[in-house]
Scaffold this active site. Structure first.
Site, PDB file in Angstrom:
ATOM      1  N   SER A 249       0.822  -1.209   0.000  1.00  0.00           N
ATOM      2  CA  SER A 249       0.000   0.000   0.000  1.00  0.00           C
ATOM      3  C   SER A 249       0.854   1.256   0.000  1.00  0.00           C
ATOM      4  CB  SER A 249      -0.922   0.007   1.227  1.00  0.00           C
ATOM      5  OG  SER A 249      -1.648   1.215   1.283  1.00  0.00           O
ATOM      6  N   ASP A 250       0.537   2.165  -0.900  1.00  0.00           N
ATOM      7  CA  ASP A 250       1.159   3.476  -0.898  1.00  0.00           C
ATOM      8  C   ASP A 250       0.771   4.201   0.389  1.00  0.00           C
ATOM      9  OD1 ASP A 250       2.640   5.599  -2.079  1.00  0.00           O
ATOM     10  OD2 ASP A 250       0.768   6.584  -2.600  1.00  0.00           O
ATOM     11  N   LYS A 251       1.688   5.005   0.934  1.00  0.00           N
ATOM     12  CA  LYS A 251       1.395   5.695   2.201  1.00  0.00           C
ATOM     13  C   LYS A 251       0.590   6.979   1.989  1.00  0.00           C
ATOM     14  CE  LYS A 251       4.324   8.482   4.199  1.00  0.00           C
ATOM     15  NZ  LYS A 251       3.577   9.729   4.488  1.00  0.00           N
ATOM     16  N   THR A 254      -3.213   7.326   0.820  1.00  0.00           N
ATOM     17  CA  THR A 254      -3.900   6.035   0.936  1.00  0.00           C
ATOM     18  C   THR A 254      -4.047   5.644   2.397  1.00  0.00           C
ATOM     19  OG1 THR A 254      -2.988   5.351  -1.200  1.00  0.00           O
ATOM     20  CG2 THR A 254      -3.922   3.638   0.201  1.00  0.00           C
ATOM     21  N   THR A 492      -1.555  -0.830  -4.169  1.00  0.00           N
ATOM     22  CA  THR A 492      -2.395   0.361  -4.241  1.00  0.00           C
ATOM     23  C   THR A 492      -1.525   1.571  -4.529  1.00  0.00           C
ATOM     24  OG1 THR A 492      -2.251   1.084  -1.927  1.00  0.00           O
ATOM     25  CG2 THR A 492      -3.844  -0.653  -2.439  1.00  0.00           C
TER      26      THR A 492
END
Length: 649
Positions: A249-251, A254, A492
């Site tokens: 997951s992108d930080k 997101t 993501t």
């Protein structure tokens, strides 16, 4: 084998069979074309972000040329607001502020000094300087992003499953055909007729309608996911989402709010936090839309306080002085100055630096350890001397639902790994707040990992809880390594920098507010902020997988029943019961009725789903034998009473 069936149909002049199977091949080609078209869209969206014109010095004169005409060795002028047209190394001059969000996805600009590199696609936010071009086109960081998208081709597990099922059935058909050919030679039958039946048996073995029925099942599921604010752009992504066991997951934007926020300030003795914030707000300007200024202004509890002051002069931030400064007049006519900026710079200005230096540096180090960005604040006294007031911590806070979402997803058997372009300290602090663990891997140490990596590095990537200081090709490589270790990887993202990894991942997910490049590369697009909708998407995709698994078992069992029935007809009764067209129509009509499986009530599994081919093929084969065995009494009874039915061909 479908192509072989087409050729065989043409050879024996079975034109109805030829055209029906040809239509299936054209349909498959159309699907392949659409996938390629989607990839081209992603690349086109990336190219739109590149600078169109550049100021370059050639033959001692400055001129404007197209960015694509730049070559290594050119000297380009980079000014405020310019998109950097190529990878360049900065020449002599003052430092500049560079927005690298197109590459890293992080909103805060970074300072670049002479001799340091700036990358194509980034934007100059402050300052002006010349640069020496050393990378153009596909050799730039941004060019590699577009190239990675183009190279990212992943065969879905759905396609592999269909191929395995097809191979199994065709191998069975080949064994039966060999048996029939041997019997035909022994009997002296016409080989032309026998070959025609071999064609029929081959067509019967090909699960022609299986991809269609499974696609319809996934399409029905995609419609359900759309009601949950998840738009599916590639149907096979539903099956991949069901089996996903790692989610990268992108930080920024997101897991976090992508909104710079003011933390709890540090203030020196005799000054309260509200005074620090108020004076910092006076040294800010809302109309500049600077992210730091907006964060400071949002921290003022009573906005009416600012109305009692009038800013008579404002000096914006510049990379040289590293601070803003404002001259302020009060309602009673008194004048003073306020400033905010790099904490060490503000501390050097202050007349009271000697008294507060130790506690200020302690506060700065504490904020840095937590990944916060520190701003020093000072104000002039009645004698016009700067007095240090305090330090403001700035950070990008996690979304309220991120921690709970991550915990729920982990309970469903999915390991979540955070991927960020931020510094290691910021990544470690954010990961700790969300319960992701503290094993943060620094991606800047990957080096040129595109063509090789050590076993130790690959193991580190698999075991890491999160990744920091990540660039596009790092994200792509992380996904690639995890896939090589047999993980089904979800990714993501929302920025241009995420496009290659989104395309490479088994299930690329573009979050709410994603760029066109990210949406074009992704298989699923979320319409609501955050990751909470992922939970519903995973549950629904696992239900859909259960339906597809049930259908696959049914389809294999039914095909085996038909194959054995036709083989028995020729071996025992010397009778050819059906043609290739009849077989195709039988499969289509059979599957038309079974389409209702797309609406079956199923329960989702708490663990990732995967195609267990030994179990699927084993169960289906047993069911096929049982179904075939149930026909034997009927066939034998019919042969006893009306043997004429089986005479002739």
């Amino acid at each position: 084998m479908i192509e072989a069936a087409v050729v065989l149909s043409a050879m024996v002049r079975h034109w109805p069979d030829f055209f029906i199977i040809l239509v299936l091949l054209v349909a498959n080609a159309a699907v392949g074309f659409w996938e390629e078209y989607q990839a081209c869209n992603a690349i086109a969206a990336l190219k739109e972000k590149l600078a169109l014109q550049a100021r370059v010095r050639r033959d001692g004169k400055w001129t404007s040329v197209r960015a694509r005409e730049l070559v290594p060795g050119d000297v380009v002028r980079l000014r405020l607001g310019d998109i950097v047209p190529a990878d360049a190394r900065l020449l002599e001059g003052d430092p500049v502020e560079v927005d690298q969000s197109a590459l890293t996805g992080e909103s805060l600009p970074v300072t670049r000094k002479p001799s340091e590199a700036v990358y194509s696609g980034s934007i100059i936010r402050q300052g002006e300087i010349d640069g020496l071009v050393y990378g153009t086109g596909q050799k730039t960081y941004f060019g590699k992003t577009a190239q990675l998208v183009q190279e990212a081709h992943t065969v879905s597990h759905f396609q592999r499953a269909v191929l395995k099922i097809g191979d199994y059935l065709i191998m069975l058909a080949v064994a039966l055909v060999i048996m029939i050919l041997a019997v035909a030679l022994f009997r002296g039958d016409k080989m032309t007729t026998t070959l025609q039946f071999a064609l029929v048996l081959t067509v019967a073995a090909i699960p022609v309608a299986m991809p269609t029925v499974m696609s319809v099942t996934m399409a029905v599921g995609a419609r359900l996911l759309a009601t949950k604010q998840a738009i599916v752009s590639r149907l096979v992504a539903i099956e991949e989402l069901a089996g996903m066991d790692v989610l990268c997951s992108d930080k920024t934007g997101t897991l976090t709010q992508n909104k710079l926020t003011l933390g709890v300030p540090f203030s020196v003795e005799g000054v309260n936090s509200d005074q620090v914030i108020l004076n910092a707000a006076l040294a800010s300007r809302a109309e500049n839309r600077d992210t730091i200024d907006l964060a400071v202004l949002s921290g003022v509890k009573d906005g009416q306080q600012l109305n009692s002051y009038r800013v008579t002069n404002f000096q914006p931030f510049d990379p040289v002085h590293k601070r803003t400064e404002a001259t302020v007049k009060t309602a009673d006519g008194k004048t003073f100055k306020v400033t905010k900026g790099a904490a060490q710079v503000i501390l050097e200005l202050a007349a009271n630096a000697a008294q507060v230096k130790s506690v200020v540096e302690k506060a700065i180090n504490s904020f840095a350890a937590h990944g916060f960005r520190s701003l020093g604040v000072a104000r002039t006294d009645e004698q016009g001397r700067w007095q240090f007031l305090g330090v403001l911590p700035l950070y990008d806070p996690p979304r309220e639902d991120s921690k709970a979402t991550i915990a729920t997803v982990r309970q469903m058997g999915v390991n979540v790994k955070m991927v960020t372009g931020d510094q290691l300290a910021i990544g470690r602090e954010t990961a700790g707040q969300m319960g992701l663990g503290t094993n943060i891997l620094d991606a800047s140490g990957f080096g040129d990992t595109r063509h090789h990596e050590t076993a130790q590095l690959a193991e580190s990537i698999e075991k890491a809880d999160s990744f920091a200081q990540v660039f596009p090709e790092h994200k792509f490589h992380i996904v690639d390594v995890l896939q090589q270790h047999k993980h089904i990887v979800g990714m993501t993202g929302d920025g241009v920098n995420d496009a290659p990894a989104l395309k490479k991942a088994d299930c690329g997910i573009a979050v709410s507010g994603a760029t066109d490049a990210a949406r074009a590369a992704a298989a699923i697009v979320l319409l609501t902020p955050g990751l909470s909708v992922i939970i519903d998407a995973i549950k629904e995709s696992r239900k859909i997988f259960q339906r597809m698994n049930s259908y696959a078992i049914y389809r294999i069992a039914e095909t085996i029943r038909v194959l054995l029935f036709m083989t028995l007809s020729i071996l025992v009764f010397n009778f050819y019961p059906v043609t290739a067209v009849m077989i195709v129509l039988l499969a289509l009509l059979n599957d038309g009725a079974i389409l209702s499986i797309a609406f079956d009530q199923t329960r989702y599994s708490n663990q990732p789903e995967s195609w267990n081919m030994p179990m699927v093929l084993g169960v289906a084969t047993m069911l096929g034998l049982v179904l075939w065995g149930s026909l034997l009494p009927l066939a034998f009874f019919t042969w006893l009473n009306t043997p004429s039915i089986f005479q002739g061909r």
